[in-house]
Design a protein around this motif. Sequence first.
Motif, PDB file in Angstrom:
ATOM      1  N   UNK A  59      19.627  13.887 -15.399  1.00 39.56           N
ATOM      2  CA  UNK A  59      18.283  13.603 -14.896  1.00 39.56           C
ATOM      3  C   UNK A  59      17.402  12.984 -15.972  1.00 39.56           C
ATOM      4  N   UNK A  60      17.463  13.532 -17.187  1.00 43.22           N
ATOM      5  CA  UNK A  60      16.646  13.004 -18.287  1.00 43.22           C
ATOM      6  C   UNK A  60      17.081  11.588 -18.661  1.00 43.22           C
ATOM      7  N   UNK A  61      18.394  11.347 -18.661  1.00 46.60           N
ATOM      8  CA  UNK A  61      18.899  10.014 -19.000  1.00 46.60           C
ATOM      9  C   UNK A  61      18.463   8.999 -17.946  1.00 46.60           C
ATOM     10  N   UNK A  62      18.569   9.381 -16.660  1.00 49.25           N
ATOM     11  CA  UNK A  62      18.178   8.474 -15.583  1.00 49.25           C
ATOM     12  C   UNK A  62      16.696   8.121 -15.698  1.00 49.25           C
ATOM     13  N   UNK A  63      15.858   9.133 -15.961  1.00 52.31           N
ATOM     14  CA  UNK A  63      14.420   8.871 -16.093  1.00 52.31           C
ATOM     15  C   UNK A  63      14.136   7.952 -17.282  1.00 52.31           C
ATOM     16  N   UNK A  64      14.876   8.132 -18.376  1.00 46.27           N
ATOM     17  CA  UNK A  64      14.688   7.265 -19.541  1.00 46.27           C
ATOM     18  C   UNK A  64      15.127   5.840 -19.237  1.00 46.27           C
ATOM     19  N   UNK A  65      16.264   5.703 -18.542  1.00 48.61           N
ATOM     20  CA  UNK A  65      16.760   4.369 -18.188  1.00 48.61           C
ATOM     21  C   UNK A  65      15.789   3.667 -17.246  1.00 48.61           C
ATOM     22  N   UNK A  66      15.244   4.414 -16.282  1.00 45.90           N
ATOM     23  CA  UNK A  66      14.257   3.836 -15.354  1.00 45.90           C
ATOM     24  C   UNK A  66      13.026   3.373 -16.122  1.00 45.90           C
ATOM     25  N   UNK A  67      12.586   4.185 -17.088  1.00 42.00           N
ATOM     26  CA  UNK A  67      11.423   3.807 -17.900  1.00 42.00           C
ATOM     27  C   UNK A  67      11.704   2.528 -18.676  1.00 42.00           C
ATOM     28  N   UNK A  68      12.911   2.415 -19.254  1.00 37.00           N
ATOM     29  CA  UNK A  68      13.276   1.200 -19.988  1.00 37.00           C
ATOM     30  C   UNK A  68      13.345   0.005 -19.038  1.00 37.00           C
TER      31      UNK A  68
END
Length: 236
Positions: A17-26
């Motif tokens: 979940x944290x990785x997905x949110x970071x990727x979406x932010x990028x």
Amino acid sequence: MTTARMSLMGHLVELRSRIIKSVVAVAVGSVVGFIFYRDILDLLARPYEGATDQPLAFFQPTEPFSLALRVALFGGTILASPVIIYQIWRFIGPALTKRERRYVYPLSGVMALLFVAGVLLGYFTLPLALRVLFSFAGDLLQETVGVNFYFSFAMRFLLAFGVAFQFPVFLFAAAALGLVSSRALRQQRRWAVVVVVVAAALMTPGGDPLTLLMLATPMYLLYELSILSIRYILRR
């Protein structure tokens, strides 16, 4: 065993979940970066223009487009850095005690500010570093720098400064966890100088002594600031 497996699966789901949110932010930041990529290109090209009067060149028809994508990703990563830092701390947070969690939000803000400060210092240092590197050419060599090479160099240079400025936060976090103390850090100053210089040498893409000194000096000053922060903030 089942509880342990569920706990492990819970951590993996949380990490995803944290990785997905970071990727979406990028990704969102990269869209913004692509919209303004010409402005970012102009901003990154100014240090080069201040160091030489020779224009940047490209050698393949696809280079300008690929460069636009890379610059957009670079801008997106910079814009998303506060979100990425926050997601990292949110993932680590459940493993911390209530006392340690008090530092999550302040340290997230400090990390973001230090990253921006490092990038800005790298940006203002870059023209001088380029002049030093170009000075070795003398009168016999004429520089013809490709846009892909230069912008890759410039982005690595700025990111190196931004990442290097993060290490005081990790020292403070280690002290908050009881792994180090301000007294131990004071006693290891000589080794700290060696580590800082080696780290600066590995992180600076130019490899010239002046750039190394420009990165190593603020890193060591931040080391001393970390000692003071650990000594007075954690003690209080």
